[in-house]
Design a protein around this motif. Structure first.
Motif, PDB file in Angstrom:
ATOM      1  N   LEU A  26      25.449  12.017 -41.859  1.00  0.00           N
ATOM      2  CA  LEU A  26      25.921  11.931 -40.479  1.00  0.00           C
ATOM      3  C   LEU A  26      25.909  10.491 -39.986  1.00  0.00           C
ATOM      4  CD1 LEU A  26      24.314  15.003 -38.714  1.00  0.00           C
ATOM      5  CD2 LEU A  26      26.740  14.468 -38.839  1.00  0.00           C
ATOM      6  N   ALA A  27      24.867   9.769 -40.322  1.00  0.00           N
ATOM      7  CA  ALA A  27      24.753   8.378 -39.885  1.00  0.00           C
ATOM      8  C   ALA A  27      25.547   7.425 -40.775  1.00  0.00           C
ATOM      9  CB  ALA A  27      23.289   7.967 -39.867  1.00  0.00           C
ATOM     10  N   GLY A  28      25.642   7.728 -42.051  1.00  0.00           N
ATOM     11  CA  GLY A  28      26.226   6.772 -42.983  1.00  0.00           C
ATOM     12  C   GLY A  28      27.647   7.036 -43.429  1.00  0.00           C
ATOM     13  N   PHE A  29      28.272   8.104 -42.946  1.00  0.00           N
ATOM     14  CA  PHE A  29      29.606   8.435 -43.444  1.00  0.00           C
ATOM     15  C   PHE A  29      30.664   7.386 -43.106  1.00  0.00           C
ATOM     16  CE2 PHE A  29      33.598  10.874 -43.709  1.00  0.00           C
ATOM     17  CZ  PHE A  29      33.493  11.270 -45.026  1.00  0.00           C
ATOM     18  N   PRO A  30      30.706   6.845 -41.882  1.00  0.00           N
ATOM     19  CA  PRO A  30      31.697   5.794 -41.617  1.00  0.00           C
ATOM     20  C   PRO A  30      31.516   4.577 -42.524  1.00  0.00           C
ATOM     21  CG  PRO A  30      30.888   6.666 -39.561  1.00  0.00           C
ATOM     22  CD  PRO A  30      30.032   7.255 -40.646  1.00  0.00           C
ATOM     23  N   MET A  31      30.263   4.223 -42.814  1.00  0.00           N
ATOM     24  CA  MET A  31      30.013   3.108 -43.719  1.00  0.00           C
ATOM     25  C   MET A  31      30.471   3.451 -45.142  1.00  0.00           C
ATOM     26  SD  MET A  31      26.434   1.182 -44.573  1.00  0.00           S
ATOM     27  CE  MET A  31      25.796   2.581 -45.462  1.00  0.00           C
TER      28      MET A  31
END
Length: 76
Positions: A26-31
């Motif tokens: 959830l936190a790292g998907f855009p990265m």
């Protein structure tokens, strides 16, 4: 220990591990999408938006399913 209890415990731990991975994503998907864009295949901004939107649209259903599976396995 009965084999079905062992199997239920292993499945319960696997369910919790998958839930933890989803929460981390959830936190790292855009990265992660950004790294994919830079290293493997250039993505148009529309493609990036579509991938991120689809991921975040599916996450609530996945977490609800994992939560219900966790409740079911705890009752076994």
């Amino acid at each position: 220990m009965k084999p079905y209890i062992y199997s239920a415990r292993v499945t319960l731990y696997a369910c919790r591990a998958v839930a933890a991975v989803v929460v981390v994503l959830l936190a790292g998907f855009p990265m992660l999408i950004g790294c994919y864009h830079e290293n493997f295949r250039p993505l148009l901004s529309k493609e990036r938006f579509t991938l991120i939107s689809a991921f975040y649209a599916c996450v609530p259903a996945v977490l609800i399913a994992l939560w219900n599976m966790d409740r079911l396995l705890r009752n076994i």
